[in-house]
Design a protein around this motif. Sequence first.
Motif, PDB file in Angstrom:
ATOM      1  N   GLY A 213       0.943  -4.023   9.367  1.00 14.20           N
ATOM      2  CA  GLY A 213       1.428  -3.222  10.493  1.00 14.20           C
ATOM      3  C   GLY A 213       2.887  -3.534  10.759  1.00 14.20           C
ATOM      4  N   SER A 214       3.776  -2.671  10.182  1.00 13.40           N
ATOM      5  CA  SER A 214       5.219  -2.809  10.385  1.00 13.40           C
ATOM      6  C   SER A 214       5.769  -4.148   9.899  1.00 13.40           C
ATOM      7  CB  SER A 214       5.587  -2.565  11.855  1.00 13.40           C
ATOM      8  OG  SER A 214       5.262  -1.224  12.222  1.00 13.40           O
ATOM      9  N   VAL A 215       5.183  -4.676   8.799  1.00 11.76           N
ATOM     10  CA  VAL A 215       5.769  -5.862   8.168  1.00 11.76           C
ATOM     11  C   VAL A 215       7.032  -5.428   7.427  1.00 11.76           C
ATOM     12  CG1 VAL A 215       5.436  -7.724   6.494  1.00 11.76           C
ATOM     13  CG2 VAL A 215       3.513  -6.963   7.926  1.00 11.76           C
TER      14      VAL A 215
ATOM     15  N   LYS B  24       0.062   4.253  -0.114  1.00 15.35           N
ATOM     16  CA  LYS B  24      -0.559   5.431   0.514  1.00 15.35           C
ATOM     17  C   LYS B  24      -0.332   6.655  -0.404  1.00 15.35           C
ATOM     18  CE  LYS B  24      -0.022   3.085   4.884  1.00 15.35           C
ATOM     19  NZ  LYS B  24       0.131   3.138   6.333  1.00 15.35           N
TER      20      LYS B  24
ATOM     21  N   GLU C 128      -6.512   4.829   8.001  1.00 13.74           N
ATOM     22  CA  GLU C 128      -6.268   6.255   7.727  1.00 13.74           C
ATOM     23  C   GLU C 128      -7.495   6.899   7.066  1.00 13.74           C
ATOM     24  OE1 GLU C 128      -2.632   5.496   5.620  1.00 13.74           O
ATOM     25  OE2 GLU C 128      -1.731   4.833   7.501  1.00 13.74           O
TER      26      GLU C 128
ATOM     27  N   ILE D  18       0.731   0.245  12.831  1.00 16.71           N
ATOM     28  CA  ILE D  18       0.889   0.865  11.510  1.00 16.71           C
ATOM     29  C   ILE D  18       1.898   1.999  11.562  1.00 16.71           C
ATOM     30  CG2 ILE D  18      -0.267   2.191   9.699  1.00 16.71           C
ATOM     31  CD1 ILE D  18      -2.801   0.605  10.259  1.00 16.71           C
ATOM     32  N   GLY D  19       2.992   1.816  10.839  1.00 18.03           N
ATOM     33  CA  GLY D  19       3.990   2.874  10.731  1.00 18.03           C
ATOM     34  C   GLY D  19       4.750   3.138  12.025  1.00 18.03           C
TER      35      GLY D  19
ATOM     36  N   LEU E   5      -0.376  -6.842   4.134  1.00 14.42           N
ATOM     37  CA  LEU E   5      -0.599  -5.529   3.528  1.00 14.42           C
ATOM     38  C   LEU E   5       0.492  -4.631   4.107  1.00 14.42           C
ATOM     39  CD1 LEU E   5      -2.353  -3.827   1.633  1.00 14.42           C
ATOM     40  CD2 LEU E   5      -3.827  -3.294   3.570  1.00 14.42           C
ATOM     41  N   VAL E   6       1.354  -4.147   3.233  1.00 18.36           N
ATOM     42  CA  VAL E   6       2.610  -3.544   3.659  1.00 18.36           C
ATOM     43  C   VAL E   6       2.632  -2.069   3.293  1.00 18.36           C
ATOM     44  CG1 VAL E   6       5.112  -3.742   3.519  1.00 18.36           C
ATOM     45  CG2 VAL E   6       3.681  -5.759   3.077  1.00 18.36           C
ATOM     46  N   GLY E   7       3.007  -1.226   4.236  1.00 10.50           N
ATOM     47  CA  GLY E   7       3.116   0.200   3.956  1.00 10.50           C
ATOM     48  C   GLY E   7       4.554   0.588   3.659  1.00 10.50           C
TER      49      GLY E   7
ATOM     50  N   ASN F 231       0.864  -1.179   0.000  1.00 10.39           N
ATOM     51  CA  ASN F 231       0.000   0.000   0.000  1.00 10.39           C
ATOM     52  C   ASN F 231       0.901   1.230   0.000  1.00 10.39           C
ATOM     53  OD1 ASN F 231      -1.845   2.016   0.411  1.00 10.39           O
ATOM     54  ND2 ASN F 231      -2.389   1.390   2.500  1.00 10.39           N
TER      55      ASN F 231
ATOM     56  N   GLU G  99      -5.232  -4.987  10.364  1.00  8.29           N
ATOM     57  CA  GLU G  99      -4.156  -4.028  10.605  1.00  8.29           C
ATOM     58  C   GLU G  99      -4.381  -3.352  11.954  1.00  8.29           C
ATOM     59  OE1 GLU G  99      -2.187  -2.714   6.661  1.00  8.29           O
ATOM     60  OE2 GLU G  99      -3.854  -1.358   7.083  1.00  8.29           O
TER      61      GLU G  99
HETATM   62  O1  LIG Z   1      -1.039   0.642   6.868  1.00 10.71           O
HETATM   63  C1  LIG Z   1      -0.321  -0.255   6.445  1.00 10.71           C
HETATM   64  C2  LIG Z   1      -0.609  -0.896   5.159  1.00 10.71           C
HETATM   65  O2  LIG Z   1      -1.877  -0.584   4.708  1.00 10.71           O
HETATM   66  C3  LIG Z   1       0.868  -0.689   7.192  1.00 10.71           C
HETATM   67  O3  LIG Z   1       1.820   0.311   7.138  1.00 10.71           O
HETATM   68  P1  LIG Z   1       3.325  -0.002   7.649  1.00 10.71           P
HETATM   69  O4  LIG Z   1       3.745  -1.275   6.964  1.00 10.71           O
HETATM   70  O5  LIG Z   1       4.107   1.197   7.223  1.00 10.71           O
HETATM   71  O6  LIG Z   1       3.235  -0.178   9.137  1.00 10.71           O
END
Ligand SMILES: O=C(CO)COP(=O)(O)O
Length: 252
Positions: free
Chosen positions: A212-214, A12, A98, A173-174, A232-234, A10, A168
């Motif tokens: 979440g922080s993968v 974002k 978000e 997350i982040g 699902l990776v940010g 993702n 998530e």
């Molecule tokens: O919100 C996320 C993916 O949609 C997770 O984000 P992070 O991997 O940066 O923690």
Amino acid sequence: MSRTPFVAGNWKMHKTIAEAEAFVSGLLPLVGAVDDVQVGVCVPFPAIQAVVESTRGSAVQVYAQNVHWAEQGAYTGEVSIPMLDELEVAGVVIGHSERRQYFGETDADLSKKLPAILAAGLEPILCVGETEAQRDGGEMEQVLRGQVEEAIADVDAADLARITIAYEPIWAIGTGKVATPDQAQEACAFVRSLVAGRDAGAAEQVRIQYGGSVKPDNAAELLALPDVDGALVGGAALEPQSFAGIVEGARA
Ligand SMILES: O=C(CO)COP(=O)(O)O
């Protein structure tokens, strides 16, 4: 029942068209021919067309990050399902925390989006997850139950299996604060049990991602959990090497 692992990045609100094309050039040599993991990138609207073109013929699929439920109408700033379908995306992420937190997306909105996305033949990724205060207050199951049950309420049982649900936890997350394997497994199994409440067969087929922080160094352990079918990776999905490392972690 074996479910194909599904790793999605993702982005974002990151990457211009030029940056997106540079990313794809770096990614395709690494994962462009992977056939045992479903690989997706969730791309901001302006870059979708370019990324669909540059990934065509590869294993990498393109997802949007939001969509409206109506076919068309007076909804300034929104994008419809037919508009996404025309771009040939594979699907769309909905209900990201978000979007819920900053843009007021509700479970009631999601209950309208899901059937419309499925009816168009697109794949939804529905995000759910609790805050740290909700977890600490013992409300995790209640929160997840509310989110999942309301979102899927109007989905036909025959379509349920086509939904991917991303669990998530908002506190992960982040933040670099990843859920422990026990926490991820417990929550993803609980999410599956909620789908089973509607249809036991669909629950076996639905993919449940952890998000979440993968990172490349924790992906393999998380993705080996029985009820975790992907990620699902940010942040770690913004660079080809690191995203490819996570895809590698999903390959059993
Ligand atoms: O919100 C996320 C993916 O949609 C997770 O984000 P992070 O991997 O940066 O923690």
